[in-house]
Scaffold this motif. Structure first.
Motif, PDB file in Angstrom:
ATOM      1  N   VAL A  25      43.174  14.801   5.095  1.00  0.00           N
ATOM      2  CA  VAL A  25      43.751  13.469   5.290  1.00  0.00           C
ATOM      3  C   VAL A  25      43.269  12.531   4.190  1.00  0.00           C
ATOM      4  O   VAL A  25      42.088  12.504   3.842  1.00  0.00           O
ATOM      5  N   SER A  26      44.197  11.759   3.606  1.00  0.00           N
ATOM      6  CA  SER A  26      43.845  10.824   2.531  1.00  0.00           C
ATOM      7  C   SER A  26      42.942   9.725   3.071  1.00  0.00           C
ATOM      8  O   SER A  26      43.144   9.207   4.168  1.00  0.00           O
ATOM      9  N   THR A  27      41.924   9.383   2.289  1.00  0.00           N
ATOM     10  CA  THR A  27      40.977   8.338   2.677  1.00  0.00           C
ATOM     11  C   THR A  27      40.949   7.256   1.613  1.00  0.00           C
ATOM     12  O   THR A  27      41.461   7.425   0.517  1.00  0.00           O
ATOM     13  N   LYS A  28      40.335   6.137   1.958  1.00  0.00           N
ATOM     14  CA  LYS A  28      40.148   5.066   0.984  1.00  0.00           C
ATOM     15  C   LYS A  28      38.743   4.519   1.138  1.00  0.00           C
ATOM     16  O   LYS A  28      38.135   4.600   2.217  1.00  0.00           O
ATOM     17  N   ASP A  29      38.229   3.956   0.037  1.00  0.00           N
ATOM     18  CA  ASP A  29      36.885   3.402   0.053  1.00  0.00           C
ATOM     19  C   ASP A  29      36.890   2.031   0.706  1.00  0.00           C
ATOM     20  O   ASP A  29      37.663   1.147   0.329  1.00  0.00           O
ATOM     21  N   VAL A  30      36.034   1.854   1.661  1.00  0.00           N
ATOM     22  CA  VAL A  30      35.893   0.573   2.363  1.00  0.00           C
ATOM     23  C   VAL A  30      34.505   0.028   2.063  1.00  0.00           C
ATOM     24  O   VAL A  30      33.505   0.695   2.359  1.00  0.00           O
ATOM     25  N   PRO A  31      34.403  -1.159   1.420  1.00  0.00           N
ATOM     26  CA  PRO A  31      33.072  -1.685   1.105  1.00  0.00           C
ATOM     27  C   PRO A  31      32.262  -1.982   2.363  1.00  0.00           C
ATOM     28  O   PRO A  31      32.772  -2.532   3.329  1.00  0.00           O
ATOM     29  N   VAL A  32      30.987  -1.598   2.304  1.00  0.00           N
ATOM     30  CA  VAL A  32      30.118  -1.809   3.443  1.00  0.00           C
ATOM     31  C   VAL A  32      29.743  -3.285   3.571  1.00  0.00           C
ATOM     32  O   VAL A  32      29.672  -3.847   4.654  1.00  0.00           O
ATOM     33  N   ALA A  33      29.511  -3.956   2.409  1.00  0.00           N
ATOM     34  CA  ALA A  33      29.111  -5.362   2.410  1.00  0.00           C
ATOM     35  C   ALA A  33      29.942  -6.097   1.368  1.00  0.00           C
ATOM     36  O   ALA A  33      30.419  -5.499   0.408  1.00  0.00           O
ATOM     37  N   PRO A  34      30.149  -7.409   1.529  1.00  0.00           N
ATOM     38  CA  PRO A  34      30.904  -8.170   0.537  1.00  0.00           C
ATOM     39  C   PRO A  34      30.191  -8.175  -0.814  1.00  0.00           C
ATOM     40  O   PRO A  34      28.964  -8.090  -0.883  1.00  0.00           O
ATOM     41  N   LEU A  35      30.990  -8.289  -1.899  1.00  0.00           N
ATOM     42  CA  LEU A  35      30.424  -8.283  -3.233  1.00  0.00           C
ATOM     43  C   LEU A  35      29.583  -9.532  -3.457  1.00  0.00           C
ATOM     44  O   LEU A  35      29.925 -10.617  -3.016  1.00  0.00           O
ATOM     45  N   ARG A  36      28.493  -9.354  -4.193  1.00  0.00           N
ATOM     46  CA  ARG A  36      27.607 -10.476  -4.470  1.00  0.00           C
ATOM     47  C   ARG A  36      28.242 -11.453  -5.454  1.00  0.00           C
ATOM     48  O   ARG A  36      28.983 -11.065  -6.337  1.00  0.00           O
ATOM     49  N   THR A  37      27.907 -12.732  -5.284  1.00  0.00           N
ATOM     50  CA  THR A  37      28.322 -13.748  -6.253  1.00  0.00           C
ATOM     51  C   THR A  37      27.266 -13.847  -7.342  1.00  0.00           C
ATOM     52  O   THR A  37      26.069 -13.926  -7.052  1.00  0.00           O
ATOM     53  N   LYS A  38      27.723 -13.812  -8.584  1.00  0.00           N
ATOM     54  CA  LYS A  38      26.809 -13.973  -9.711  1.00  0.00           C
ATOM     55  C   LYS A  38      27.030 -15.335 -10.350  1.00  0.00           C
ATOM     56  O   LYS A  38      28.081 -15.954 -10.199  1.00  0.00           O
ATOM     57  N   TYR A  39      26.026 -15.772 -11.112  1.00  0.00           N
ATOM     58  CA  TYR A  39      26.075 -17.085 -11.745  1.00  0.00           C
ATOM     59  C   TYR A  39      25.735 -16.958 -13.221  1.00  0.00           C
ATOM     60  O   TYR A  39      25.012 -16.055 -13.648  1.00  0.00           O
ATOM     61  N   GLY A  40      26.271 -17.885 -13.998  1.00  0.00           N
ATOM     62  CA  GLY A  40      25.948 -17.978 -15.417  1.00  0.00           C
ATOM     63  C   GLY A  40      25.909 -19.440 -15.820  1.00  0.00           C
ATOM     64  O   GLY A  40      26.693 -20.256 -15.314  1.00  0.00           O
ATOM     65  N   ILE A  41      25.002 -19.794 -16.721  1.00  0.00           N
ATOM     66  CA  ILE A  41      24.839 -21.182 -17.164  1.00  0.00           C
ATOM     67  C   ILE A  41      25.097 -21.259 -18.670  1.00  0.00           C
ATOM     68  O   ILE A  41      24.533 -20.468 -19.441  1.00  0.00           O
ATOM     69  N   VAL A  42      25.946 -22.207 -19.062  1.00  0.00           N
ATOM     70  CA  VAL A  42      26.190 -22.467 -20.482  1.00  0.00           C
ATOM     71  C   VAL A  42      26.025 -23.966 -20.724  1.00  0.00           C
ATOM     72  O   VAL A  42      26.626 -24.783 -20.020  1.00  0.00           O
ATOM     73  N   LEU A  43      25.209 -24.326 -21.710  1.00  0.00           N
ATOM     74  CA  LEU A  43      25.046 -25.722 -22.099  1.00  0.00           C
ATOM     75  C   LEU A  43      25.872 -25.989 -23.346  1.00  0.00           C
ATOM     76  O   LEU A  43      25.738 -25.295 -24.361  1.00  0.00           O
ATOM     77  N   ARG A  49      27.271 -35.838 -26.390  1.00  0.00           N
ATOM     78  CA  ARG A  49      26.477 -35.579 -25.195  1.00  0.00           C
ATOM     79  C   ARG A  49      26.365 -34.075 -24.983  1.00  0.00           C
ATOM     80  O   ARG A  49      27.071 -33.278 -25.603  1.00  0.00           O
ATOM     81  N   THR A  50      25.472 -33.712 -24.062  1.00  0.00           N
ATOM     82  CA  THR A  50      25.287 -32.314 -23.677  1.00  0.00           C
ATOM     83  C   THR A  50      25.650 -32.175 -22.206  1.00  0.00           C
ATOM     84  O   THR A  50      25.302 -33.032 -21.395  1.00  0.00           O
ATOM     85  N   ILE A  51      26.377 -31.111 -21.872  1.00  0.00           N
ATOM     86  CA  ILE A  51      26.779 -30.862 -20.486  1.00  0.00           C
ATOM     87  C   ILE A  51      26.340 -29.455 -20.095  1.00  0.00           C
ATOM     88  O   ILE A  51      26.528 -28.500 -20.863  1.00  0.00           O
ATOM     89  N   LEU A  52      25.752 -29.340 -18.907  1.00  0.00           N
ATOM     90  CA  LEU A  52      25.368 -28.034 -18.364  1.00  0.00           C
ATOM     91  C   LEU A  52      26.453 -27.582 -17.391  1.00  0.00           C
ATOM     92  O   LEU A  52      26.805 -28.317 -16.465  1.00  0.00           O
ATOM     93  N   PHE A  53      26.971 -26.383 -17.618  1.00  0.00           N
ATOM     94  CA  PHE A  53      28.013 -25.812 -16.758  1.00  0.00           C
ATOM     95  C   PHE A  53      27.471 -24.591 -16.028  1.00  0.00           C
ATOM     96  O   PHE A  53      26.832 -23.726 -16.636  1.00  0.00           O
ATOM     97  N   ILE A  54      27.730 -24.539 -14.710  1.00  0.00           N
ATOM     98  CA  ILE A  54      27.406 -23.351 -13.907  1.00  0.00           C
ATOM     99  C   ILE A  54      28.716 -22.669 -13.532  1.00  0.00           C
ATOM    100  O   ILE A  54      29.595 -23.288 -12.930  1.00  0.00           O
ATOM    101  N   TYR A  55      28.845 -21.399 -13.882  1.00  0.00           N
ATOM    102  CA  TYR A  55      30.033 -20.621 -13.540  1.00  0.00           C
ATOM    103  C   TYR A  55      29.670 -19.560 -12.510  1.00  0.00           C
ATOM    104  O   TYR A  55      28.545 -19.058 -12.497  1.00  0.00           O
ATOM    105  N   GLN A  56      30.643 -19.222 -11.665  1.00  0.00           N
ATOM    106  CA  GLN A  56      30.426 -18.231 -10.608  1.00  0.00           C
ATOM    107  C   GLN A  56      31.487 -17.139 -10.717  1.00  0.00           C
ATOM    108  O   GLN A  56      32.642 -17.420 -11.058  1.00  0.00           O
ATOM    109  N   TRP A  57      31.088 -15.921 -10.407  1.00  0.00           N
ATOM    110  CA  TRP A  57      32.037 -14.818 -10.355  1.00  0.00           C
ATOM    111  C   TRP A  57      31.467 -13.708  -9.480  1.00  0.00           C
ATOM    112  O   TRP A  57      30.261 -13.660  -9.233  1.00  0.00           O
TER     113      TRP A  57
END
Length: 499
Positions: A25-43, A49-57
């Motif tokens: 029988v055909s199966t499919k992968d089911v994630p056990v837990a939701p994917l983690r959110t990662k962050y990145g900072i670019v100034l 002026r200088t601006i600090l940006f926080i990005y999420q993915w």
């Protein structure tokens, strides 16, 4: 052999067949837990002026490139980095409040895994050319502060103009979903839209960035980026002296020379009732002030009162005559038909003047929008924006320049949907920082989420019923055999007594 004797082997056979069915029988992968959110900072260490940006993915990628979903920002108090020439250490210290803010925005357990970058642009590029030792001192001070933060500092650098514009190009096409899009199921699929070019109007210059075919570029020409499974070669053509500040200075210098006999000079590109005193040397200095008519120019300290006359037609005509005499702008001299032909036919305009015009005087026709903008009064300008009036009054000149460019063969896209896309992303003022981080996500490790094997509900129900039947059948068979064995001895005993 009776059916009772055949039942046990048949049950074993059926159970074996059921196991084989389960394997097939055909199966499919089911994630056990939701994917983690990662962050990145670019100034973004810009000129003013200088601006600090926080990005999420999330940790998922689309063809090895990240999918950024959120952005928040913190403007650093104080002027641009290059203004701290007398005390470089203060430049680094000015970043601390925003770094403390970022520590609260990002979960503590993610701090050590959050990459931190700083990119310096126009003013630092200029400082690096004129005073490289001071430029290095400023970068060292910034690096010291960023290294002391709990984040994973990856480096501070001065971006070249082609690099900055290439990352701007990435950001524009990302928010417009030209790399990929979400289908009705919410899954990522390739986008069939063509890539858009970008016209960026800064303070001192304008840049036109487009994607070109590989064979039309020299090996060291342009910027090469790998994004979402494709290679893009981007070429930026510079237009010096055509940014907001330089256009204003050149226009005022032209008006003063044309009306040199009068101390009060009329400017058709400024609104009525707006005036400003201007010293000649402030508008006629540097490489952008070259003029053939030098025999009767005003003295350096001479002051003129410039007053607005709010005449859109005269302003457009004046800007066109000014640009017709320009020799420094490569894409004014060469239209797309004579220059290197880009892969994309349209160019999105990035300019504060165009952002204002899209919100204040929306119109599908660029000419009509420019005419309405140039006819706005001082109260109307102030009502539509919180920017300073000295900045707002120059938007008419910049929009007239963009309109003139649209008449030379370039198809400029100033539609509101593109502007709205930047607002939704929260990256309207981040520009290159979004594109910069996107290009770096391909080098960042991707988490391997845990999965379970799953099958369709209908198949699961059928197999469950089959197993229940087998278990009941086995239980009944075992119960029957036990009862048969218990009744057999009692039957024998009764026979003996009868004898």
């Amino acid at each position: 052999m009776s059916w009772r004797e055949l039942l046990p082997p048949w049950l074993v056979i059926v159970a074996g067949l059921t196991g084989i069915v389960l394997l097939c029988v055909s199966t499919k992968d089911v994630p056990v837990a939701p994917l983690r959110t990662k962050y990145g900072i670019v100034l973004d260490a810009g000129p003013s002026r200088t601006i600090l940006f926080i990005y999420q993915w999330t940790t998922t990628k689309a063809n090895k490139t990240g999918v950024i979903r959120g952005c928040s920002s913190c403007p650093v108090q104080g002027p641009g980095v290059s203004s701290y020439s007398d005390s470089p250490q203060k430049a680094g210290k000015s970043l601390e409040p925003c770094l403390n803010w970022a520590q609260k925005e990002i979960p503590a357990e993610q701090h050590s895994q959050t990459p931190l970058y700083l990119g310096a642009t126009a003013s630092m590029r200029q400082l690096n050319l004129t005073r490289p030792i001071l430029s290095d001192s400023l970068l060292a001070a910034l690096t010291g502060t960023l290294k002391s933060s709990p984040f994973s500092f990856q480096g501070a650098q001065i971006l070249s103009s082609p690099e900055e514009e290439a990352f701007n190009w990435v950001a524009v096409n990302y928010v417009l979903e030209n790399f990929f899009k979400y289908d009705w199921r919410g899954e990522l699929v390739p986008s069939r839209r063509g890539m858009a070019g970008v016209l960026s109007v800064g303070g001192s210059s304008a840049q036109l960035t487009s994607e070109l075919e590989e064979e039309k570029l020299a090996p060291k020409e342009g910027v090469r980026l790998q994004l979402y499974g494709h290679t893009h070669r981007l070429l930026t053509r510079q237009c010096p002296c055509h940014g907001t500040e330089q256009l204003r200075s050149r226009l005022l210098a032209l008006l003063i020379q044309d009306q040199r006999s009068a101390k009060t000079v009329s400017n058709p590109c400024w609104p009525l009732s707006y005036s400003r005193e201007v010293q000649w040397q402030s508008v006629h200095a540097g490489p952008c002030a070259a003029s053939d008519d030098t025999w009767n120019i005003p003295g350096p300290k001479e002051v003129f009162n410039i007053t607005g006359s709010s005449n859109a037609t005269a302003c457009l005509s004046l800007v066109q005559s000014l640009l017709n005499s320009s020799s420094s702008c490569s894409f004014l001299r060469h239209s797309p038909s004579t220059a290197l032909k880009p892969l994309q036919p349209r160019f999105l305009v990035l300019s504060e003047a165009m952002d204002f015009m899209r919100g204040a005087v929306p119109s599908p026709d660029l000419g009509q929008a420019v005419e309405r903008l140039c006819g706005m009064s001082v109260p109307e300008l102030i009502r539509e924006s919180q920017a300073s009036l000295d900045t707002l009054v120059d938007y008419c000149t910049v929009s007239a320049f963009i309109f003139h460019l649209s008449t030379t063969g370039y198809t400029l896209d100033f539609d509101r949907p593109a502007w709205t896309a930047f607002q939704k992303m929260g990256a309207r003022s981040s520009g290159w920082t979004l594109g910069y981080l996107l290009s770096l996500t391909s080098t960042m490790p991707q988490d391997s989420p845990s999965f379970l094997k799953g099958i369709e509900p209908g198949v699961w129900s059928l197999l469950l019923i089959l197993f229940v039947v087998l278990l009941m059948g086995s239980f009944l068979r075992i119960s029957y055999r036990v009862m048969a064995k218990e009744s057999s001895p009692s039957h024998r005993n009764s026979s003996v007594f009868d004898d």
